[in-house]
Design a protein around this motif. Structure first.
Motif, PDB file in Angstrom:
ATOM      1  N   TRP A 173      13.955 -16.485  36.009  1.00  0.00           N
ATOM      2  CA  TRP A 173      13.914 -16.687  34.561  1.00  0.00           C
ATOM      3  C   TRP A 173      15.133 -16.103  33.847  1.00  0.00           C
ATOM      4  O   TRP A 173      15.508 -16.588  32.779  1.00  0.00           O
ATOM      5  CB  TRP A 173      12.602 -16.241  33.943  1.00  0.00           C
ATOM      6  CG  TRP A 173      12.126 -14.839  34.126  1.00  0.00           C
ATOM      7  CD1 TRP A 173      12.709 -13.704  33.696  1.00  0.00           C
ATOM      8  CD2 TRP A 173      10.882 -14.437  34.741  1.00  0.00           C
ATOM      9  NE1 TRP A 173      11.940 -12.607  34.007  1.00  0.00           N
ATOM     10  CE2 TRP A 173      10.801 -13.027  34.644  1.00  0.00           C
ATOM     11  CE3 TRP A 173       9.824 -15.118  35.340  1.00  0.00           C
ATOM     12  CZ2 TRP A 173       9.723 -12.309  35.138  1.00  0.00           C
ATOM     13  CZ3 TRP A 173       8.761 -14.407  35.831  1.00  0.00           C
ATOM     14  CH2 TRP A 173       8.719 -13.018  35.743  1.00  0.00           C
ATOM     15  N   SER A 189      17.499 -18.975  34.184  1.00  0.00           N
ATOM     16  CA  SER A 189      17.095 -20.050  33.279  1.00  0.00           C
ATOM     17  C   SER A 189      17.493 -19.720  31.841  1.00  0.00           C
ATOM     18  O   SER A 189      17.971 -20.585  31.102  1.00  0.00           O
ATOM     19  CB  SER A 189      15.583 -20.277  33.365  1.00  0.00           C
ATOM     20  OG  SER A 189      15.215 -20.752  34.648  1.00  0.00           O
ATOM     21  N   GLY A 240      13.369 -23.841  31.602  1.00  0.00           N
ATOM     22  CA  GLY A 240      14.200 -23.806  32.800  1.00  0.00           C
ATOM     23  C   GLY A 240      13.432 -23.337  34.013  1.00  0.00           C
ATOM     24  O   GLY A 240      13.609 -23.869  35.115  1.00  0.00           O
ATOM     25  N   ALA A 265      12.627 -25.564  37.271  1.00  0.00           N
ATOM     26  CA  ALA A 265      13.120 -25.082  38.558  1.00  0.00           C
ATOM     27  C   ALA A 265      11.993 -25.058  39.591  1.00  0.00           C
ATOM     28  O   ALA A 265      12.193 -25.431  40.755  1.00  0.00           O
ATOM     29  CB  ALA A 265      13.729 -23.691  38.410  1.00  0.00           C
TER      30      ALA A 265
END
Length: 325
Positions: free
Chosen positions: A22, A25, A46, A50
């Motif tokens: 994260w 992201s 994100g 992913a």
């Protein structure tokens, strides 16, 4: 049915380094991605995208998101006081000591991610007093049934590659998912010049010798990555290198001998800091780490997806799950 899980064991167990994913992201997805109420959700979107991509690529039967319950354990700091010290917020700035510097817009999104994982029924794991690396290390090395794929942007996890009980591979995402590389012993040995027969442990020893500024580990002064790899290739292990340093009749060059002998205290202290734990007291959020084929609480998932504005990401995740056998 809601919450259906896979009964097959054909796929690997996928162990995700939650914070690593994260953080990447957050910095890799535009901050202009927001929820309907204006809150940033770039890290959330994100991360979910992913996970969907990883499921499509690796087709796991089991999946665990591993968490940092203690990002800077005191036992590691006691051994190496500089460990991650540069990441600590300054008390003068109004923060409590030993609080990690995290972007203001990221912390609320971690809560969103955790809420979504819980509603979907995706298992998380943590260990009090240990980092996510230790959780990953424990789960990977204790696995006896399925192949393991560790997903992280942290090269430290390359020390886990091996084939002792089950194949353990590291899917390194430090350059992004599109440029990610799957590392096994052969790839680690080739890229870093360490012995193939103990590539994972040798990588950890290389990291110990060369140091890691990102973790506040200075390494052995005057011994960089190339020198460390050369020493490991020649002697096979850190223990053998130190034995050669102690042996005045060995072929170890005098300059290297002097550097190693001067750093013996550091090496002894740093070894347990650099090595990830294999016996952390890991607990799982669910009874099983089987990957759910559908959301455990579909209504809650839909409500959260609408609130956060990530319905399309949830749809991509479900589409990835639908393609599993």
């Amino acid at each position: 049915m809601p919450g259906d899980i896979r009964e097959t064991t054909e796929g690997p167990v996928l162990l995700l380094d939650g914070a690593s994913m994260w953080f990447r992201s957050f910095f890799g997805v535009p901050s202009s991605i927001t929820a309907p109420d204006g809150r940033p959700v770039n890290a959330l979107r994100g991360f979910l995208d992913a996970v969907a991509t990883l499921i499509t690529r690796h087709r796991p039967s089991r999946l665990v998101v591993c968490l940092d319950l203690d990002w800077r354990p005191q036992w590691r700091v006691d051994l190496i006081p500089s460990y991650k010290a540069h990441r600590v917020e300054q008390e003068g700035a109004g923060a409590a000591p030993d609080v990690e510097v995290v972007p203001d817009d990221l912390s609320p999104q971690v809560d969103m991610i955790m809420a979504m994982l819980d509603a979907f029924g995706i298992t998380t794991a943590g260990a009090p007093g240990f980092e996510a690396d230790d959780v990953l290390g424990t789960l990977a090395t204790q696995e006896r049934r399925d192949p393991v794929v560790v997903v992280s942007g942290d090269r430290d996890l390359l020390q886990l590659v091996g084939d002792e009980h089950v194949p353990v591979r590291v899917f390194y995402i430090g350059r992004g998912l599109t440029k990610a590389t799957l590392f096994g012993p052969a790839e680690v040995a080739e890229q870093y010049g360490v012995p193939l027969d103990r590539a994972g442990r040798a990588y950890a020893e290389l990291a110990l010798l060369r140091g890691d500024p990102s973790d506040g580990l200075p390494g052995v002064p005057g011994v960089g990555e190339k020198t460390a790899a050369t020493l490991l290739a020649r002697y096979g292990s850190l223990a053998a290198i130190l034995a050669a340093a102690d042996d005045t009749s060995s072929a170890l060059p005098g300059a290297q001998r002097k550097k190693l002998l001067a750093a013996t205290d550091y090496i002894a202290a740093a070894e347990p800091v650099v090595l990830v734990a294999h016996d952390a007291p890991v607990t799982l959020s669910n009874e099983s780490d089987a990957l759910p084929l559908t959301a455990r609480e579909p209504r809650r998932v839909a409500e959260l997806a609408g609130e956060y504005g990530v319905t399309s990401s949830i749809e991509r995740l479900q589409k990835a799950l639908d393609k599993l056998p």
